[in-house]
Write a protein that holds these residues in place. Structure first.
Motif, PDB file in Angstrom:
ATOM      1  N   GLU A   1      46.840  37.697  48.723  1.00  0.00           N
ATOM      2  CA  GLU A   1      47.006  37.016  47.448  1.00  0.00           C
ATOM      3  C   GLU A   1      46.450  37.874  46.306  1.00  0.00           C
ATOM      4  N   ALA A   2      45.294  38.460  46.516  1.00  0.00           N
ATOM      5  CA  ALA A   2      44.689  39.324  45.496  1.00  0.00           C
ATOM      6  C   ALA A   2      45.571  40.544  45.239  1.00  0.00           C
ATOM      7  N   GLU A   3      46.123  41.122  46.304  1.00  0.00           N
ATOM      8  CA  GLU A   3      47.002  42.278  46.150  1.00  0.00           C
ATOM      9  C   GLU A   3      48.249  41.905  45.354  1.00  0.00           C
ATOM     10  N   ALA A   4      48.818  40.739  45.631  1.00  0.00           N
ATOM     11  CA  ALA A   4      50.009  40.281  44.897  1.00  0.00           C
ATOM     12  C   ALA A   4      49.688  40.097  43.423  1.00  0.00           C
ATOM     13  N   LYS A   5      48.521  39.536  43.112  1.00  0.00           N
ATOM     14  CA  LYS A   5      48.113  39.343  41.719  1.00  0.00           C
ATOM     15  C   LYS A   5      47.933  40.683  41.012  1.00  0.00           C
TER      16      LYS A   5
ATOM     17  N   LYS B   1      49.404  43.510  41.767  1.00  0.00           N
ATOM     18  CA  LYS B   1      50.729  44.111  41.571  1.00  0.00           C
ATOM     19  C   LYS B   1      51.451  43.456  40.399  1.00  0.00           C
ATOM     20  N   ALA B   2      51.323  42.135  40.292  1.00  0.00           N
ATOM     21  CA  ALA B   2      51.968  41.426  39.179  1.00  0.00           C
ATOM     22  C   ALA B   2      51.344  41.849  37.851  1.00  0.00           C
ATOM     23  N   ALA B   3      50.020  41.973  37.826  1.00  0.00           N
ATOM     24  CA  ALA B   3      49.345  42.395  36.601  1.00  0.00           C
ATOM     25  C   ALA B   3      49.742  43.821  36.234  1.00  0.00           C
ATOM     26  N   ALA B   4      49.834  44.689  37.244  1.00  0.00           N
ATOM     27  CA  ALA B   4      50.231  46.078  36.991  1.00  0.00           C
ATOM     28  C   ALA B   4      51.662  46.133  36.465  1.00  0.00           C
ATOM     29  N   ALA B   5      52.538  45.304  37.019  1.00  0.00           N
ATOM     30  CA  ALA B   5      53.924  45.272  36.547  1.00  0.00           C
ATOM     31  C   ALA B   5      53.973  44.777  35.110  1.00  0.00           C
ATOM     32  N   GLY B   6      53.141  43.782  34.775  1.00  0.00           N
ATOM     33  CA  GLY B   6      53.081  43.274  33.404  1.00  0.00           C
ATOM     34  C   GLY B   6      52.591  44.333  32.432  1.00  0.00           C
TER      35      GLY B   6
END
Length: 139
Positions: free
Chosen positions: A120-124, A126-131
């Motif tokens: 879950e932390a990794e997904a967050k 990655k989403a923040a990095a994409a943003g």
């Protein structure tokens, strides 16, 4: 002298017993000192998961599989290192070069599967990095 009374047919001689199978990786028979640091780390994760009141059995299975793969990798590395030492002793330098290349290409550790919280932390992240990447691209 007649020695035939002391001779036994080959069929009567028992075959040597096969070596015992290696102990299971997470069994107490595999000492932590005999494990590589990477294998000890995976074993620690297994021990931590086992100590929880509510165990994640899927994670335990993943970790067990990872530990078995790490121990196999360690055994292969040890075998190559032994072959390298023997080839060096025999001054077979071409063989040494080949063995060193194989050792250098070999992974040192097996990737440990993430637990649910880490996924879950990794997904967050990655989403923040994409943003952030999208925001930077708009500039």
């Amino acid at each position: 002298t007649d020695t035939t009374q002391w001779e036994r047919p080959v069929a009567d001689v028992p075959a040597p017993a096969p070596p015992p199978p290696p102990p299971a990786p997470s069994s107490p028979a595999v000492s932590r000192q005999a494990m590589s640091e990477a294998a000890r780390n995976v074993q620690s994760l297994i021990d931590a998961e086992k100590s929880k009141p509510k165990k994640d059995y899927a994670r335990l299975q993943d970790l067990k599989t990872t530990l078995e793969a790490q121990l196999a990798l360690d055994a292969e590395r040890k075998l190559l290192e032994t072959e390298l030492a023997a080839a060096d002793e025999r001054e077979q330098y071409i063989k040494c070069k080949e063995l060193v290349a194989r050792l250098e290409q070999m992974a040192v550790t097996v990737e440990v599967p993430l637990d649910a919280a880490a996924q879950e932390a990794e997904a967050k992240l990655k989403a923040a990095a994409a943003g952030l990447t999208a925001a930077m691209d708009k500039r």
